[in-house]
Structures are given as structure tokens and as C-alpha cells.
Design an enzyme around this catalytic site. Sequence first.
Site, PDB file in Angstrom:
ATOM      1  N   CYS A  98     -11.338   4.097   7.920  1.00  0.00           N
ATOM      2  CA  CYS A  98     -10.263   4.845   7.257  1.00  0.00           C
ATOM      3  C   CYS A  98     -10.712   6.189   6.712  1.00  0.00           C
ATOM      4  O   CYS A  98      -9.934   7.134   6.669  1.00  0.00           O
ATOM      5  CB  CYS A  98      -9.597   4.011   6.159  1.00  0.00           C
ATOM      6  SG  CYS A  98     -10.438   4.001   4.585  1.00  0.00           S
ATOM      7  N   GLU A 149     -11.904  -2.769  -4.170  1.00  0.00           N
ATOM      8  CA  GLU A 149     -11.965  -1.302  -4.022  1.00  0.00           C
ATOM      9  C   GLU A 149     -11.233  -0.635  -5.178  1.00  0.00           C
ATOM     10  O   GLU A 149     -10.352   0.192  -4.987  1.00  0.00           O
ATOM     11  CB  GLU A 149     -11.322  -0.886  -2.693  1.00  0.00           C
ATOM     12  CG  GLU A 149     -11.844  -1.699  -1.521  1.00  0.00           C
ATOM     13  CD  GLU A 149     -11.311  -1.238  -0.184  1.00  0.00           C
ATOM     14  OE1 GLU A 149     -12.124  -0.910   0.680  1.00  0.00           O
ATOM     15  OE2 GLU A 149     -10.072  -1.198   0.000  1.00  0.00           O
ATOM     16  N   HIS A 199       0.864  -1.196   0.000  1.00  0.00           N
ATOM     17  CA  HIS A 199       0.000   0.000   0.000  1.00  0.00           C
ATOM     18  C   HIS A 199       0.895   1.239   0.000  1.00  0.00           C
ATOM     19  O   HIS A 199       1.518   1.571   1.005  1.00  0.00           O
ATOM     20  CB  HIS A 199      -0.916   0.006   1.213  1.00  0.00           C
ATOM     21  CG  HIS A 199      -2.075   0.959   1.074  1.00  0.00           C
ATOM     22  ND1 HIS A 199      -1.933   2.261   0.620  1.00  0.00           N
ATOM     23  CD2 HIS A 199      -3.400   0.798   1.329  1.00  0.00           C
ATOM     24  CE1 HIS A 199      -3.120   2.857   0.610  1.00  0.00           C
ATOM     25  NE2 HIS A 199      -4.023   1.987   1.026  1.00  0.00           N
TER      26      HIS A 199
END
Lengths: 650, 650
Positions: free
Chosen positions: B414, B318, B189
Site C-alpha cells: 500500500c 497499525e 476504511h
Amino acid sequence: MSQQRSSVLSLKGVRIQDPFWSEYIRLVRDVVVPYQWDALNDRVPGAEPSRAIRNFKIAAGEETGEFYGMVFQDSDVAKWLEAVGYLLQTEPDPDLEQVADAVIDLIAKAQREDGYVNTYYLLKEPGREWTNLSECHELYTAGHLIEGAVAYYQATGKRKILDAVCRLADHIDSVFGPEPDKIRGYDGHQEIELALVKLYHATGEARYLRLSRFFLDERGREPHFYDREYERRGRTNHWGSDFMITKRSYSQAHAPIREQESAEGHSVRLVYMCAAMADIAAETGDEGLLEACRRLWKSIVTRRMYVTGGIGSMAQEESFTLDYDLPSDTAYAETCASIGLIFFAQRMLNIEPDSRYADVMERALYNTVLGGMSKDGRHFFYVNPLELWPDACGKNHAYDHVKPVRQGWFGCACCPPNVARLLASLGQYLYTVKDRSVNAHLYVGGEADIEVGGQRIRFKQQSELPWEGRVRFELEVESESDFTLALRIPEWSGAAVIRLNGELYDAETANGYALIRRWWKSGDQVELVLPMDVLRIKGHPLLRDTVGKTALQRGPLVYCLEEADNGKNLQGLFLPSRSEAISEFDPNTLGGVQVIRMDAQRLSEKDWGEELYRRDADTSFEPAALTFVPYYAWANRGVGEMAVWVKEKA
Amino acid sequence: MSQQRSSVLSLKGVRIQDPFWSEYIRLVRDVVVPYQWDALNDRVPGAEPSRAIRNFKIAAGEETGEFYGMVFQDSDVAKWLEAVGYLLQTEPDPDLEQVADAVIDLIAKAQREDGYVNTYYLLKEPGREWTNLSECHELYTAGHLIEGAVAYYQATGKRKILDAVCRLADHIDSVFGPEPDKIRGYDGHQEIELALVKLYHATGEARYLRLSRFFLDERGREPHFYDREYERRGRTNHWGSDFMITKRSYSQAHAPIREQESAEGHSVRLVYMCAAMADIAAETGDEGLLEACRRLWKSIVTRRMYVTGGIGSMAQEESFTLDYDLPSDTAYAETCASIGLIFFAQRMLNIEPDSRYADVMERALYNTVLGGMSKDGRHFFYVNPLELWPDACGKNHAYDHVKPVRQGWFGCACCPPNVARLLASLGQYLYTVKDRSVNAHLYVGGEADIEVGGQRIRFKQQSELPWEGRVRFELEVESESDFTLALRIPEWSGAAVIRLNGELYDAETANGYALIRRWWKSGDQVELVLPMDVLRIKGHPLLRDTVGKTALQRGPLVYCLEEADNGKNLQGLFLPSRSEAISEFDPNTLGGVQVIRMDAQRLSEKDWGEELYRRDADTSFEPAALTFVPYYAWANRGVGEMAVWVKEKA
């Protein structure tokens, strides 16, 4: 037991000789059933092993090894046997019969002394029989064995497999029931219920009917059986989650069946259940049950069915969702579910001939079911979307269940044998008889011997469907006979014209059937002309997916646009609301089909530029000459876009 | 190092005083950040525990217990600290600072001698640090700590946390790099890359810039790092599947970053990566990297972005899907992804002021980001669909990711802190300065002190956005100063009118900015009038979801229809293509918003009957007086239908 029910037509009395359908039935005989046999015996190169026959051999003590496959693996053998039974009912085939007899010997050898047979439990979980109905398809598998046995017995008169499944059913009857020492339960996947009715018809044994009714009536009651057996077996799961136990509506166990207001859950289970409910309603005259059937039928066909006769709006749970939720692109519309819908329709027609049942049966048959199989009989759709953008498959996971082309056998293990058994038994769906009335529901050429008022009448039918709406009957009677021939006027037909022995006949109609009552004599001819205009179909205003769109239908066939004829980007096509549709038979398209041509408009990209959104966009169109092909024939020319519903433009 | 880059504006120099935005920033200060603090300390009744602070306490030896939460749980503390930093940069708050200092002491105490800090690894897998970058967000978490530290240092001048993250970064620098004894790897990430650039700016230490560039350049190279570390650690998975290791495009590791042609995979990761790429391109003058930024930007905004500035077309992964695949109802459009898109836009504006970057920044900010938070600051959208049929939520699992109303904090851990840190630092996004030019990108009222050519200039801005397009600047200079004020003319504006000290000013424009170059003196006033017509937006013809539809936009705000104003069944509404749009401020709607009213037509259900499909349906319409509200304000009046795109009718 009741007067409500029409008599059951024996498939043996029907010989299909039809320019359209005979080829499909030949495919089942020459390709599908032999291929399935190879698959069951693990002889298909490159395919996943089935080991279904081997499981029986191990259970019979002929081989050693372990059970392999799904908990319902036996049902693949049963469905094969059922298709074989139907094929043998319509045409003898000693070689095939010999193969089937050997399978029957094997099943009988695997069967336990007490009648129990299920290779998963016999080999893998002996002693755990009947402990996990909600998840493990044990009665479902038994139901398919019974259906296969009945079909084979009716074909051959041989009792061995019928006796075997009677012992199985008797064993089940000794285990399940309302008595305190029995299990008050039912299967997570309905199937045994309709199978037991068939066994009752084959044997006349009323206890099978009673047992079927018990399973139906027990379903969804509180305290809930799924909970009770879950606790009893120590809270174990077969599939790794307790979803099938807790999500009651998935298996239509969320309420007693008579209280269910709408079609919920797994679509195949629902329609198999409804077929059995209609069977029991017919046999028992149970008005409450019949009312529940009508309610669920209405829920399906007026709020939850695709224009192609597909049912089940979502891949997750293979399931119905909610009223008017029928997305074209993410549709599930499983082939098996439309087959089950045909089962349900057939039973309702047996109770109350009404062309609306037959209209749906025809819609499902000619569109989703037929579309489920390729022209070579070796490739099948499990999922039947009404719109496809193949580029998105594999990239947008919302389409993971959608395959842009039909898959080989083992891509989808349940639909191919279901298509096979339906097509092999198509003759059962054409007519029903009640009192002194013969209703013709589907127009499929061939001969049918039907007993009316004690006399055997032969109906010779010629049909030009689905390409043209001309149907001709010629009757053979032993002696002049007074009865009504009731000819279905399909919902798609223009003003029907009937000629009796060449003379215009002004028929009364009832429930969608044109009635011809007279003293019939041999050689009497009836000609039925059903005008087949191209119909612009609209969806209900509450159907989100179809507002502002139209679908074309001609006769029983729903049409679609394919990229092969119309290029990419079907989303940019608009049908002017008054554009003329020209239908013609095109021998060069898809082996010869009736196509529809229409002038339309295509949204132009020419002057757009690269902006994704524009504030000053003057939408401009180009002329587009479109060709529509029958939906059932789509995806036979490689991978490409497809759409059933097309935008309209004022 | 390069001339390409504009100078970075200190948030400290910007004080927002704006009738629209000040309230949002107040919410962050008074509600969001305190609420988040309670959440981090498990003091929110009914919420899932966070234990993020407790993890640090255990790691610091102040408490005993086990690590709890996600592998990246620490990042929640870091994002909170970052938001606190921004708040303190704009307004002192000794109490808040005291709380933050205590947190900083705790983090420093938890930090290992060698600089390493990550409570998951310290507590749960000590000795396994840096063995699973592809899955475990270890550098991602470090990146957020660095961002938080830099923001806090810039606010307070206190070096403690800055020194701590320098030690962390130095440790990382000792572990990762091209040298044979270091790991040639990078995080699954992206985040560390942009954080290291901020650390470089805060410290001037070029090694942080070099390390950032190393991570970027290493990404996607073969032989693949994910495989190498997977083998090295013995083929273990953190998440139970090897998806994050094998699906390289999910984390933009399918190709070296300079060779990536399109925006693929997890949308937040992509835009965080792009922001860092632009940072490095700006710092190093790397034209190839800048070209890659432009290419990915173009891929997003010309083919893969919703009209609301949302990105990410599917819930699964996502993720981006493919060009022109932007379904309204199943959209993912994560709030964080639009925030990341704003980060990316800001960096591109720093490199090359072009109003197209600012247009997208504004679109994402005013629509998706603002829509992500409720008016009470306590409820948030993670997913931002452009169409909602709430009845289908929970019934059709295709919508399982879609929530019909904003959820409390822990429904989505988040996005809320990301919204908080963006709004708290909004002042950083208004202007860029390059050479002797000040570009105004967003029109938000307040004061900004900007250094131009060595002189500090104060820009006092008043803005009526988003309701009206009137903006007024007044300048204060120490002495007359020659520079260009470049005012963005938004894509949504009609012909802009500029008045300089009351006189019409005929400005040249460049790259979408009206240029006013002169010797400025104190008291100079500029008035900018941006006509705000209601715009009928069309989507590109290849956008399947929007063909035949239109969306309304006025100023930066995209509008939508809601059930609260327009009843159910929004799918049946059609906008006549020439219908007049009337915009008015309605103090009674949603606490006072500009609404748009338009006469339209509603598909009538009156005469339809209950058939699902009809062949002879004459579509009939009823008049419908529609009210559109700003998209960002939707779902504040209970559960109801919503639609951004509305069908058009000739």
C-alpha cells in the site's frame, strides 16, 4: 558414581524459623495448597474449571465424561502433590496426608497395566501415546508426576506412589532408548530429565539416571527427532501450527546440548534442561557436560538476566532473545523461569560451591520469585516487568502480556504451584555439604541437621535478612568435630565481619565463602555481619535499556519506585549521582519494609506549554524526595506506575 | 457554497524545477510508476503475483479465471491511475496515456450496467455486495477509483473514466442514505468521503458532497451499523475474527465524529477521515465539524506524533495508542499515515492558513514520507522506526514489524503507490490562495500560475531547501496587481530576513506567515533567508521515550545517527549539553547531504569486565566524534543501527 557431587540435604532435616520466610511458608501451607486443592476440584467460585482431578476419576473409571483441559493438565495435580510432600517433610499434617493418599489411590487406579498414565492420552487419544513429543508434553507430565511422587515418598515413606511412578518410568524406559526397537526421542518441554535423577536418588536404580542422560544426549541431534515423529504421525499438529516442530531453538533442540553456546528459546525449558544437565554432570563426572552447564550459566547471568533475577526478554515464545536485550517494560521474566534458574543454581552449587551461583539464586528468590506472589497468597504474577506504565496496558498491545496487578489463580495456571513447591522446599537451598565442608548459601533462620564426616551436626541459624545483614549460627555437635563452615559473603555485602564465640575471626575466603575450619564443639557461636549499604547498581554498557540509569539494591533486595510513594511520571525523575540514600524500616509501608529515601530531581512540566517538541527548551527541574520500596513488594497498593531503573544526572 | 475555503490549485499550473525534489518526481515517473505497472501485470520476477489487472480482465469477460488477492485489490490499479493522472497533469506522455486509456477501457468494461464495479464482489461474492462494509473495503476501493478517475480527467480532459465513476457514485448514492429503503452505513476504511469531495469539485454535482457528508455523519452512531449489518448477513466474518466489527475505535466508529476527542485507532483511517471532515467543513461552513477537525489535529500533533511526522505508535492494529506513548524502537509510523497527515494538513491550510499546519506537513514530508522510499525508487519502508537495533530484528518479536532495510514492492503493497501519488502531486501542496492572499507553505523551486483576484500571476520560485534556507521568488503579472504574498516562516527558522527587490523588507507576520502586500509588477523579486541553525529538539516531559534525550534538526530535516558513521552501540553515546554542532555539505555521504558533526562522549566498556550488573561501577567515557545524517536518508548503506534521539549529558 562420582566424587564431584555434594550430598543431597534432606528437607526433613531443615526447620525454617525465620521472621521473614516463615510467613511465606505458612501462606503456602494455609492458603496456597488448600486453594490449589479447591481449584483442582473445581470448587473455586468464578474460576475457570480445572477438572484435573475429574480427569483422573474418569480415567480410573470412577466417573464418566470426557477429558478436559490442556494436554498437560495432569501436571497440576502432580505439582500439588509435590508441594504437599515438601510440607509433610517439614511438618506432619495427617489430614493433608489423608487427602494426598486418596489422590495417590486415584492416580494408581487410573494407571494402565503397563505403567502408562496420562489422562489426556488415556481418555482423548488412546493409541496415540508417544506420537507427538515435540508438542504434547507427555514426558513433561510424567516428570512432574515423578517429582511429586518422590517428594511424597520422602515425606511419608509410603511407597505406593513411588512404585507407581517407577512403573511409569520403567514403561518409558521400555519405549525410549537407543535400541532399534525404541523411540530415539525426547520431550519438547524438558522436565523428565531432572525428575528421573530424583527418582534415581530415591530408588538407587541406575537405569533412571541412564534414561535421563539418554534424553539429554539425544536432544538436538540430526536427523531431527521432531521431523521423524512428524512424518511418522502423518504431519499433524496439536496446536494448529508447526512452530514447535520447526523452531527448534524454542525447545533447545536446535543443536546437541553440548554444542549450545547461549541460552536460547523458552526460558523455563532451558533452565529445567540445565538443571538436569548439572545433575547428570555431577553424577557421572562428565566434564564436557559440566562445561556446557557453565557456558549456559554464563550466557544467562552475564548477558541475559534482569537485575531482579528474571529471565526471558519477550512474551512471544516466553523466550530469551539475544545478548544484552533486556527491555524493562516489555520484559517477560516469568516467575517459573526464575524458579528454574534457582534449580539450576542449586545443582551448580552442589557441584562447585561458588558464591556467584548463590548470588544469582538469592537474587531470583528475593526479587522475582517473591514478587510473583501477593501477601495474601491468592494472587500471582506470571510476568514480572521492571517498569510499568499502567495507562498503556490495554492500549498499547506491546504490553498485552503485562498485568498491572497480580492475578487470581487461574489467570496463570503454572506459576502459583511452582512458587508453592519452591517455598515449601526452601530448606533444600540453604546449605550444601561436600567432604568436610558445610557451605551456607542463603541466610534463613531455623535449624538444620547436617551430616558431616559421619556425624550429625545441628546448625541453628538466626538471620535478620533481608532487612539487616546480621546472621548468627550456633552449633550442636555430638562430639567435637573437625570441619569447615563456609559462609557465603554475598556480592552485595560490604566488608564482612565474623566473630567466633565473640572474638573477631579473620577468615580466609575461597570462591566467595569465608572459611572457618576448626574442631567445633556444642555451643560454638558464629556471628556474621554483612554491611548492607544502599548500592547504586549499573548495567553493562551494552545493556541498551539501562545506560544512563541506576537501580538501587540493599542486601539481596532490588528496589523500585512506585507511583504510590512518588506520584506519576516516574520517567521524569533523575537521581543526582552523588545524592545520599537513607535506608530505614518503615512499619507503615507495605506492612513494614525497609524503604530507601533519596533526594532527587523531577523534570518540570510547568513552563513547557502544549508543544510536543521544542527547539529552545531549557530543561528545568524541581526537587523531589523519593521513596524506594523493595521490588518484590510492588503492586500491593493498587494500580500505579513502577520503575526499577531510574535515570542518573551528573 | 462557503467563503471559508481557499480555491483549489490546479496541479497543471505548477511545474516543479527543484534541485532536491525534481529527482524524486523523476523517479516516480521513470521508475515507480512503470515498476508498479509491471507489478499490476505480474511481470516482476520473484514478486508475489498481484493479478489486479487480470481480475479486471476476468470481470470484463476478456479472460477466464478466479479473483485473486485482497478484497481491496482493485485499489492498486486505482492508485496507479491516480499517479498517472498527476504525472500527465504536469508533463504530457502519450505512451503512458495510451496505457492508461486501455486500463480505463478495461475498468469500464468490467463495470456493471448499474454502475457497480469491484472485481472481488463481481467475481467472488456476486449478490453479496454491500453486506460487509465494516470489513471489506468496498467503498474504500470505490473511493480510490474515484480519486484515480478525477486525477486522470483533470490531466487529459477525457471523460470516460470520470463518467464511469460518476455512475459508480450514483449507484452508491442509490444504495446508501438516510432514506428508509437505503443502507444507513459507511465503510470500515474511510476513503470514499474525501474522494466524493474531489468528484464534487470535478463535476459540480452537489449530491456527491451530500453523500460524503452522510457517510461522515453516520459514522459511530447508535444503534451501531456494524452490528446491524453483521446480524443482517448472518454473523459472518471476512477476516476470521470479529475484531473489526467489535473494536469500534479501530475504524473511528466508536463515537460520532463530532464527539471524538482524540486520535484513536488505525492511523491511516483516522487521517483520511479527518481530511474529508475538513473538506466538508470548508464546503459547508460547518463550524462544529471544523472544531472537531481542530480537536483531532491537536490530539495528533501535540500528543501523538513522532518528531519525524510519523503517526501510529504500535504495529498491532497499525494504530494510535495513548497520549505521549511514542516508543522509538517499536514505532509503527506507517508511511501512508504520514501521507494522510499531509492530506489533512493541506485541507486545514485551505481553511485557515496557519503555519503550524504547514510545519507538520513539511515535517511529515521531508522525514517520514521521503524516508519511506529508497534513492533507487524500488524499495520502500512501510514502518518508519526512530531507532533500530538490527541484531534484535528477528530475535525479539517485538520488532517483527520493523525491517532494517527498505523492502521491494511487494513487501508492502500500500505505501509505494501512496508515495508515488503524493510526490507526483507535490505541486498541489505548495500554495493556497484565499481572497487576495497567496500563501506559500512549502519552499520548492519551479513555476506556479495562480489566479488572484481574477488575474493569473506566475510565481517563479528558487529554493535551496533542505540544505540552506535561501528562497527567491520572482513574479510575473499581466498588469500591476494588489495582493498579499504570505511567506511561511517555518518553526525551525531563525530570524527570517526578507528582501524585496534587493531592499530589506520589514514584514508584518500573521499566523506564522510574513505578509508582503503591495501592487506587484512583473520582475518583482522577493528573497527570503531562513537561518538554519542546528536545533537541539527536546520532547515534552511526558514523552517517556525522549526524557533526557535530544534530537537534532536543521531546517525541515530531522537527523539521526547511523552505525555506518558512528559504529555500533549508539545507546552508549551522550551529547554534552553545550557541544557545538557543525553542519556541512558532504558530497561523499549518501550521494551528497548536509551532515552534522558533533563532539560527544561514548560510554566506555573497556574496564567493565563481564559482569552484567556492577555495584561499584565508575562510569567512564571516551570522546566520540559523531556524524549525524538526515533521517530520510537512513538505511541506504546496508544494515546498521540508527537512532534519532540521543542521550544528553550535563
